[in-house]
Design a protein around this motif. Structure first.
Motif, PDB file in Angstrom:
ATOM      1  N   LEU A   1      55.359  -4.781  50.147  1.00  0.00           N
ATOM      2  CA  LEU A   1      54.082  -4.490  50.803  1.00  0.00           C
ATOM      3  C   LEU A   1      53.303  -5.772  51.050  1.00  0.00           C
ATOM      4  CD1 LEU A   1      52.028  -2.428  51.827  1.00  0.00           C
ATOM      5  CD2 LEU A   1      51.125  -2.295  49.494  1.00  0.00           C
ATOM      6  N   TRP A   2      53.281  -6.670  50.065  1.00  0.00           N
ATOM      7  CA  TRP A   2      52.573  -7.940  50.209  1.00  0.00           C
ATOM      8  C   TRP A   2      53.170  -8.754  51.359  1.00  0.00           C
ATOM      9  CZ3 TRP A   2      48.226 -10.145  49.206  1.00  0.00           C
ATOM     10  CH2 TRP A   2      48.100 -11.517  49.265  1.00  0.00           C
ATOM     11  N   THR A   3      54.493  -8.786  51.460  1.00  0.00           N
ATOM     12  CA  THR A   3      55.157  -9.516  52.540  1.00  0.00           C
ATOM     13  C   THR A   3      54.803  -8.906  53.896  1.00  0.00           C
ATOM     14  OG1 THR A   3      56.986 -10.026  51.048  1.00  0.00           O
ATOM     15  CG2 THR A   3      57.398 -10.295  53.395  1.00  0.00           C
ATOM     16  N   GLN A   4      54.794  -7.585  53.976  1.00  0.00           N
ATOM     17  CA  GLN A   4      54.435  -6.919  55.223  1.00  0.00           C
ATOM     18  C   GLN A   4      52.989  -7.201  55.608  1.00  0.00           C
ATOM     19  OE1 GLN A   4      55.336  -2.826  54.501  1.00  0.00           O
ATOM     20  NE2 GLN A   4      57.557  -3.119  54.634  1.00  0.00           N
ATOM     21  N   GLN A   5      52.104  -7.203  54.617  1.00  0.00           N
ATOM     22  CA  GLN A   5      50.693  -7.505  54.906  1.00  0.00           C
ATOM     23  C   GLN A   5      50.528  -8.929  55.406  1.00  0.00           C
ATOM     24  OE1 GLN A   5      48.617  -6.540  51.287  1.00  0.00           O
ATOM     25  NE2 GLN A   5      48.353  -4.392  51.877  1.00  0.00           N
ATOM     26  N   GLN A   6      51.285  -9.856  54.841  1.00  0.00           N
ATOM     27  CA  GLN A   6      51.210 -11.238  55.310  1.00  0.00           C
ATOM     28  C   GLN A   6      51.673 -11.338  56.765  1.00  0.00           C
ATOM     29  OE1 GLN A   6      49.841 -13.809  53.701  1.00  0.00           O
ATOM     30  NE2 GLN A   6      49.322 -12.362  52.081  1.00  0.00           N
ATOM     31  N   GLU A   7      52.716 -10.598  57.116  1.00  0.00           N
ATOM     32  CA  GLU A   7      53.185 -10.588  58.495  1.00  0.00           C
ATOM     33  C   GLU A   7      52.140  -9.982  59.433  1.00  0.00           C
ATOM     34  OE1 GLU A   7      56.902  -8.521  58.539  1.00  0.00           O
ATOM     35  OE2 GLU A   7      57.924 -10.044  57.337  1.00  0.00           O
ATOM     36  N   VAL A   8      51.512  -8.898  58.996  1.00  0.00           N
ATOM     37  CA  VAL A   8      50.472  -8.263  59.812  1.00  0.00           C
ATOM     38  C   VAL A   8      49.316  -9.231  60.029  1.00  0.00           C
ATOM     39  CG1 VAL A   8      48.714  -6.457  59.804  1.00  0.00           C
ATOM     40  CG2 VAL A   8      51.068  -5.891  59.238  1.00  0.00           C
ATOM     41  N   LEU A   9      48.895  -9.925  58.969  1.00  0.00           N
ATOM     42  CA  LEU A   9      47.798 -10.890  59.111  1.00  0.00           C
ATOM     43  C   LEU A   9      48.183 -12.041  60.035  1.00  0.00           C
ATOM     44  CD1 LEU A   9      46.387 -11.032  55.478  1.00  0.00           C
ATOM     45  CD2 LEU A   9      45.307 -10.044  57.500  1.00  0.00           C
ATOM     46  N   ALA A  10      49.411 -12.508  59.949  1.00  0.00           N
ATOM     47  CA  ALA A  10      49.860 -13.584  60.841  1.00  0.00           C
ATOM     48  C   ALA A  10      49.838 -13.107  62.295  1.00  0.00           C
ATOM     49  CB  ALA A  10      51.261 -14.052  60.442  1.00  0.00           C
TER      50      ALA A  10
END
Length: 191
Positions: free
Chosen positions: A21-30
């Motif tokens: 989930l953290w990795t996905q959130q980082q991608e969404v923010l990018a």
């Protein structure tokens, strides 16, 4: 405190899910940052290509002619304006200052009379009212007010043009159709 194998496995799975989930959130923010950068760039283009020319046109159409008219009127009436300032404004300011000083003098005299115990004299000092001369704005004041109003209207128009909703500006992406939704008949089509 010891954990059972089952609990350890569940915690490990939970930790793995949280990391995903953290990795996905980082991608969404990018992706959101990239989209915001593109939006800023497009807004700058829009400002440069659409808003700036409109502001320039509004300035050239409304503000510049009014300013030039005011300038020519001021230069035409410069001698009259000087006489007006010397003949009307300076005496009016002098009268206002004199009236203010007179009020201060009356207040001091009334206070001194009150301190000395002569209250009837103090009451007479306080009831004396100086009559100030009234004057309105002259031709220069009216021209300055008109130029200020025209400039404010031009700025407000530019701001309105900047922030108004423009439906043609944004084009929504078409949603992909799924085979199930495209082959299913509409509810009212069978009648």
């Amino acid at each position: 405190m010891s954990l059972t194998r089952k609990r350890k496995k569940e915690l490990k799975r939970l930790r793995s899910g949280a990391e995903d989930l953290w990795t996905q959130q980082q991608e969404v923010l990018a992706n959101a940052n990239a989209l915001a950068a593109e939006a800023r760039k497009q807004a700058a283009y829009y400002t440069r290509e659409e808003i700036a020319p409109r502001v320039r046109d509004g300035y050239d159409t409304y503000v510049r002619p009014a300013a030039e008219t005011a300038k020519s009127t001021a230069s035409r009436y410069a001698g009259a304006a000087r006489e007006r300032v010397v003949g009307d404004v300076i005496p009016a300011v002098g009268t206002a200052v004199g009236t203010a000083l007179s009020v201060v003098d009356h207040a001091r005299a009334a206070r001194a009379a009150a301190f000395s115990g002569d209250f009837s004299k103090a009451a007479k000092q306080l009831t004396k009212k100086p009559t100030p001369k009234k004057s309105g704005p002259g031709a220069g004041g009216v021209v300055a007010i008109v130029v200020g109003i025209v400039a404010a209207v031009g700025v407000l128009y530019a701001v309105w043009q900047t922030f108004r909703a423009d439906d043609e500006l944004w084009v929504a992406d078409e949603e992909p159709t799924t085979p199930a939704s495209s082959s299913a008949p509409a509810s009212g089509a069978e009648l």
